[in-house]
Design an enzyme around this catalytic site. Sequence first.
Site, mmCIF file in Angstrom:
data_model
loop_
_atom_site.group_PDB
_atom_site.id
_atom_site.type_symbol
_atom_site.label_atom_id
_atom_site.label_comp_id
_atom_site.label_asym_id
_atom_site.label_seq_id
_atom_site.Cartn_x
_atom_site.Cartn_y
_atom_site.Cartn_z
ATOM 1 C CG HIS A 120 -2.103 1.064 1.489
ATOM 2 N ND1 HIS A 120 -1.502 2.311 1.750
ATOM 3 C CD2 HIS A 120 -3.292 0.610 1.296
ATOM 4 C CE1 HIS A 120 -2.880 2.679 1.713
ATOM 5 N NE2 HIS A 120 -3.759 2.252 1.276
ATOM 6 C CG ASP A 197 0.328 -2.397 6.198
ATOM 7 O OD1 ASP A 197 -0.751 -2.673 7.302
ATOM 8 O OD2 ASP A 197 0.061 -1.852 5.118
ATOM 9 C CD GLN A 200 -6.667 -4.635 4.031
ATOM 10 O OE1 GLN A 200 -7.668 -5.370 4.038
ATOM 11 N NE2 GLN A 200 -7.014 -3.378 3.792
ATOM 12 C CE LYS A 223 -7.326 -0.049 5.852
ATOM 13 N NZ LYS A 223 -8.281 0.045 4.832
ATOM 14 C CB CYS A 361 -3.769 3.164 -1.755
ATOM 15 S SG CYS A 361 -5.004 4.711 -1.347
#
Length: 402
Positions: A120, A197, A200, A223, A361
């Site tokens: 991202h 990261d 997700q 999220k 993104c």
Amino acid sequence: MNETIRADFPILSQQVYGHPLVYLDNAATTQKPRSVVEAIAQQYYTTNANVHRGVHYLSQQATDLHEAARERVRRFINANKASEIVFTRGTTEAINLLATSGGEAFLNEGDEVIVSEMEHHSNIVPWQLLRQRKGIVIKPCPITDQGALDMEALARLFTPRTRLVSLCHVSNVLGTVNPIRQIAEMVHAHGALLAVDAAQSVPHRRVDVQEMGCDFLSFSGHKAYGPTGIGVLYGREALLEQMPPYQGGGEMIARVSFEKTTYAQLPYKFEAGTPDYVGSHALAVALDYMENLGLETIAAHERTITDYATARLSTIPGLRIYGTTADKEAVIAFNIEGIHPLDLGTLLDRLGIAIRTGHHCAEPLMKRFGTEGMARASFALYTTRAEIDQLVGAIERVRKMF
């Protein structure tokens, strides 16, 4: 998941343009259960006061909720100490904090940061800003045609100047799940640090920072069924201690004079100003909601939905799915020959179906696959097979228009 669970999310019962809402944009943000929304309202009604600095009752109560939320996050990701949990506005700010403060502590001109082609923008641009400031070198790791990280290529990227590897746990476009434990062993064998990261992955599977072996990890509340404007940076205590503050102001100080300022202990030296103490509490409630349902139960449901959606979408002529690894999360990115993804998304919206279109993104990833954009359907614990059937039926209806 049954209708009782869907009833926890009132927004899902509405109609859009005369059609039942089919919400398939969960990788962008999830909907919020009643318990989270009610926790926000209840705190503003009963326990609204600035934290840490007040001696009065409301301030003490709000502080207790805020710090209980920090401990809740610690348990959720299995960090060693609550002081390793820094509250941020989201994954983006967490990575910017790491690039700014961590870049100051650990990186010098010519040092290397490895990222990947599937990142991202929030895990690319902060490192580019650091490159402008300090002259670091950014080295992107390629991915395969199936959307997997090229592990052999990754191994070849390491040099004696490699200081940090920053990778997504799960791709927000492809759904690819990167083998973080294996990568951590490779990174540490080269004397480098690993930042993950997890924006997700946290909503979909159990994330254990000790089991993964990462040095830093970030995720966003919105999220993971929590509110917007709250997120987390986890860092190993010894590393956070070496990093200078990200911002200056109230809350992050021990003592201030015009001659010298000393900083607060962890994690407060990274939390300048009034924190989102309502958001932190609501995030804790969201984490409770997921764990009460069972993270393994959620993962199993989403695996079933993803497999079903993959099978159904694969029957549509001219439809190409991007990201075909065996272990992938609840997202499917695709294009249909002869239909621009923006047109597809706009027409599906008129049929009540919310998907994402564009570059997500992730423009370097779009370039890797030779396209300017993709359509993306992403799933959650409340997604049903019936909604997948509605998506496929609507796509077939749109195809007849072209």
